[in-house]
Design a protein around this motif. Structure first.
Motif, PDB file in Angstrom:
ATOM      1  N   ASP A  64       3.448  -5.729   9.692  1.00  0.00           N
ATOM      2  CA  ASP A  64       4.334  -6.885   9.902  1.00  0.00           C
ATOM      3  C   ASP A  64       3.608  -8.084  10.515  1.00  0.00           C
ATOM      4  OD1 ASP A  64       6.372  -5.327   8.936  1.00  0.00           O
ATOM      5  OD2 ASP A  64       7.370  -5.038  10.877  1.00  0.00           O
ATOM      6  N   ASP A  65       2.417  -7.852  11.091  1.00  0.00           N
ATOM      7  CA  ASP A  65       1.635  -8.934  11.685  1.00  0.00           C
ATOM      8  C   ASP A  65       0.858  -9.730  10.639  1.00  0.00           C
ATOM      9  OD1 ASP A  65       2.314  -8.284  14.375  1.00  0.00           O
ATOM     10  OD2 ASP A  65       0.757  -6.725  14.394  1.00  0.00           O
ATOM     11  N   ALA A  75      -1.716  -7.642   4.645  1.00  0.00           N
ATOM     12  CA  ALA A  75      -0.761  -6.530   4.612  1.00  0.00           C
ATOM     13  C   ALA A  75      -1.374  -5.321   3.911  1.00  0.00           C
ATOM     14  CB  ALA A  75       0.538  -6.955   3.930  1.00  0.00           C
ATOM     15  N   GLU A  76      -2.030  -5.565   2.799  1.00  0.00           N
ATOM     16  CA  GLU A  76      -2.685  -4.491   2.039  1.00  0.00           C
ATOM     17  C   GLU A  76      -3.753  -3.800   2.895  1.00  0.00           C
ATOM     18  OE1 GLU A  76      -3.839  -2.013  -1.209  1.00  0.00           O
ATOM     19  OE2 GLU A  76      -2.067  -3.273  -0.977  1.00  0.00           O
ATOM     20  N   SER A  77      -4.603  -4.588   3.558  1.00  0.00           N
ATOM     21  CA  SER A  77      -5.684  -3.989   4.344  1.00  0.00           C
ATOM     22  C   SER A  77      -5.151  -3.261   5.576  1.00  0.00           C
ATOM     23  CB  SER A  77      -6.719  -5.041   4.739  1.00  0.00           C
ATOM     24  OG  SER A  77      -6.197  -5.928   5.697  1.00  0.00           O
ATOM     25  N   LEU A  78      -4.049  -3.739   6.153  1.00  0.00           N
ATOM     26  CA  LEU A  78      -3.478  -3.075   7.320  1.00  0.00           C
ATOM     27  C   LEU A  78      -2.788  -1.764   6.930  1.00  0.00           C
ATOM     28  CD1 LEU A  78      -2.065  -6.201   9.175  1.00  0.00           C
ATOM     29  CD2 LEU A  78      -3.944  -4.730   9.960  1.00  0.00           C
ATOM     30  N   GLN A  79      -2.227  -1.719   5.731  1.00  0.00           N
ATOM     31  CA  GLN A  79      -1.542  -0.504   5.272  1.00  0.00           C
ATOM     32  C   GLN A  79      -2.520   0.554   4.777  1.00  0.00           C
ATOM     33  OE1 GLN A  79       1.160  -2.160   2.408  1.00  0.00           O
ATOM     34  NE2 GLN A  79       2.639  -2.766   3.978  1.00  0.00           N
ATOM     35  N   ASN A 117     -11.592   1.788  10.880  1.00  0.00           N
ATOM     36  CA  ASN A 117     -11.393   0.342  10.691  1.00  0.00           C
ATOM     37  C   ASN A 117     -10.144  -0.051  11.454  1.00  0.00           C
ATOM     38  OD1 ASN A 117     -13.589   0.009   8.997  1.00  0.00           O
ATOM     39  ND2 ASN A 117     -12.391   0.286   7.139  1.00  0.00           N
ATOM     40  N   ARG A 118     -10.283  -0.981  12.364  1.00  0.00           N
ATOM     41  CA  ARG A 118      -9.157  -1.386  13.212  1.00  0.00           C
ATOM     42  C   ARG A 118      -9.006  -2.895  13.209  1.00  0.00           C
ATOM     43  NH1 ARG A 118      -7.635   3.803  14.550  1.00  0.00           N
ATOM     44  NH2 ARG A 118      -9.309   4.901  15.574  1.00  0.00           N
ATOM     45  N   VAL A 119      -7.776  -3.336  13.280  1.00  0.00           N
ATOM     46  CA  VAL A 119      -7.468  -4.744  13.513  1.00  0.00           C
ATOM     47  C   VAL A 119      -6.645  -4.783  14.793  1.00  0.00           C
ATOM     48  CG1 VAL A 119      -6.349  -6.841  12.652  1.00  0.00           C
ATOM     49  CG2 VAL A 119      -7.474  -5.275  11.040  1.00  0.00           C
TER      50      VAL A 119
END
Length: 185
Positions: A16-17, A57-61, A68-70
């Motif tokens: 959602d971010d 959104a794709e990379s976070l999902q 790998n962290r954001v």
């Protein structure tokens, strides 16, 4: 009477971010690439924001690697910066033992308020928790503010440097230097 402190924090990013991260990134690019890339070549506007948000959104999902962290820096519930960490990708680094701080970005209007320091500390803690012993990051050779910030936080340059081709034609090339640090752990 004293006023309450600011409501600031850092946490792992959620899908959602994605729109907020995209906005911070797109607001930062004109300053980051000023003098390197023509202003009209820097994505902007609702269409660019939508495309960037979809990519985030794709990379976070689906991060590709569990390490790998954001991370996002928040002021109240607003995303004001982000950091990306993961295994080091340089051929002379060990992706099991060495991490990479791939990006550390704070919204230009939010700098000088401690968000970068909080993000950097949270990124270092996250990389250490992921059992990395060392970390590297790449910084544009002319980005004196970021270089100074990182060296002030204990990072040091090493002998590695590279040149990136930003537009794929060789017309826009950026020189970078690599910094490294030992992680507590």
């Amino acid at each position: 009477m004293s006023s309450p402190g600011a409501d600031v924090s850092v946490r792992i990013a959620w899908a959602d971010d994605a729109p907020a991260i995209a906005r911070v990134q797109l607001r930062t690019w004109p300053e980051l690439y000023a003098g390197l890339v023509p202003a009209e070549a820097i994505p902007s506007g609702p269409e660019a924001e939508g495309a960037a948000a979809a990519a985030w959104a794709e990379s976070l999902q689906k991060p590709g690697d569990a390490r790998n962290r954001v991370l996002v820096a928040l002021e109240r519930n607003r995303v004001v910066g982000f950091a990306i960490t993961g295994p080091a990708t340089d051929p002379d680094r060990d992706p099991v033992a060495d991490a990479e701080l791939r990006e550390l970005t704070v919204d230009p209007g939010e700098r000088g308020q401690g968000h970068g320091s909080r993000l950097l500390q949270a990124a270092a803690d996250t990389m250490a928790a992921d059992r990395f012993g060392h970390a590297v990051t790449w910084v544009m050779a002319g980005d004196d503010a970021l270089l100074s910030f990182l060296t002030g936080a204990g990072w040091a340059t090493d002998s590695a440097h590279r040149e990136l081709d930003l537009d794929g034609t060789g017309a826009v090339r950026v020189k970078q230097v690599r910094l490294h640090t030992r992680l507590a752990g």
